[in-house]
Design a protein around this motif. Structure first.
Motif: not given
Ligand SMILES: NC(=O)c1ccc[n+]([C@@H]2O[C@H](COP(=O)([O-])OP(=O)(O)OC[C@H]3O[C@@H](n4cnc5c(N)ncnc54)[C@H](OP(=O)(O)O)[C@@H]3O)[C@@H](O)[C@H]2O)c1
Length: 237
Positions: A25-30, A63-67, A78-83, A103-109
């Motif tokens: 919950p409250d987590r995004t997998t990239v 940090q990184g970039v992914g989908v 969604t393509r994102v940057w994340f910390a 989830d709060a550490d993911v930014v759509p690009l």
């Protein structure tokens, strides 16, 4: 999954198999497509950082970039940057096939910028941009002095100052390679370190045409002391 693994702080990481990150919950997998190695990664992996010695093994990469593969807040794909907080707190980072973050550490690009470019810019670019805009409130035509200007933060600060309408951008660099990078990033003049603080302040003042309205300082030490002597009244730092 395949991942870069720090098995012993202070020793080079190795590529190996590592459990997939746990969704929750409250987590995004990239699914990671690009990830940089930054000074903070090296510091954490050294085992000597102010965050303490990290529990091992862990996947480095702050940090990184992914989908997005799975998320409660963003559609898959969604393509994102994340910390991440890898090396600073228990948990794994971006240098792996997959990574799960709050989830709060993911930014759509937006489209139009390549993944490696976004990964390379990352927090270094945010640090430079926020220094100029939020902290120093750079105004068009002002003179900007960037210390450590051949580094990741410094190069972005030089380029961003240009893009934001600085009148003059002066770079302070230590090595030939750094001086070349700063010039390529758009500096009007590159000043080299060396000599005592008074002499350096003299060279900086001359390069700035008198005084600097804004200083971007990722270096501190003697460079900062010299820069502090060429500040215009009400300058931003
Ligand atoms: N707050 C944030 O979000 C954030 C984000 C990114 C970075 N940072 C911090 O900003 C700092 C710089 O990071 P970075 O990624 O730009 O590092 P970097 O790529 O290693 O660049 C550092 C630059 O500073 C120069 N330098 C180092 N010591 C110097 C000295 N004594 N005098 C003059 N120049 C010196 C280096 O010169 P050479 O090229 O000649 O070695 C290099 O060009 C680090 O402390 C980092 O932790 C903070």
């Amino acid at each position: 999954m395949r991942a870069l693994l720090v098995r012993e702080p202070g020793r080079p990481p190795v590529v190996g198999e590592h459990p997939d990150p746990a969704a929750g919950p409250d987590r995004t997998t990239v699914r990671v497509t690009a990830a940089p190695v930054v000074p903070l990664d090296l510091l954490c992996a050294s085992g000597t950082s102010y965050f303490g010695r990290p529990a091992v093994p862990y996947v480095p990469g702050v940090q990184g970039v992914g989908v997005v593969e799975e998320s409660g807040v963003l559609p898959a794909g969604t393509r994102v940057w994340f910390a991440t907080s890898a090396g600073m707190a228990p948990g794994d980072g971006s240098l792996a096939e997959r990574c799960a973050v709050p989830d709060a550490d993911v930014v759509p690009l937006p489209d139009g910028v390549a993944d490696p470019a976004v990964a390379a810019l990352g927090l270094s670019a945010v640090a430079a941009w926020m220094s100029l805009t939020w902290r120093a409130r750079l105004q068009s035509g002002e003179t900007v002095l960037v210390l450590g200007a051949g580094g990741a933060v410094g190069q972005v600060a030089v380029g961003a100052a240009r893009a934001l309408g600085a009148g003059r951008v002066v770079a302070l660099c230590r090595s030939d390679a750094a001086a070349e990078r700063a010039a390529r990033a758009g500096a009007d003049e590159v000043v080299r370190t060396g000599g005592d603080v008074a002499a350096l302040a003299g060279r900086l003042g001359a390069a700035c045409g008198g005084a600097a309205d804004v200083v971007v300082d990722p270096v501190f030490g003697e460079a900062a002391t010299a820069a502090s002597r060429v500040l215009a009244p009400a300058a931003g730092w």
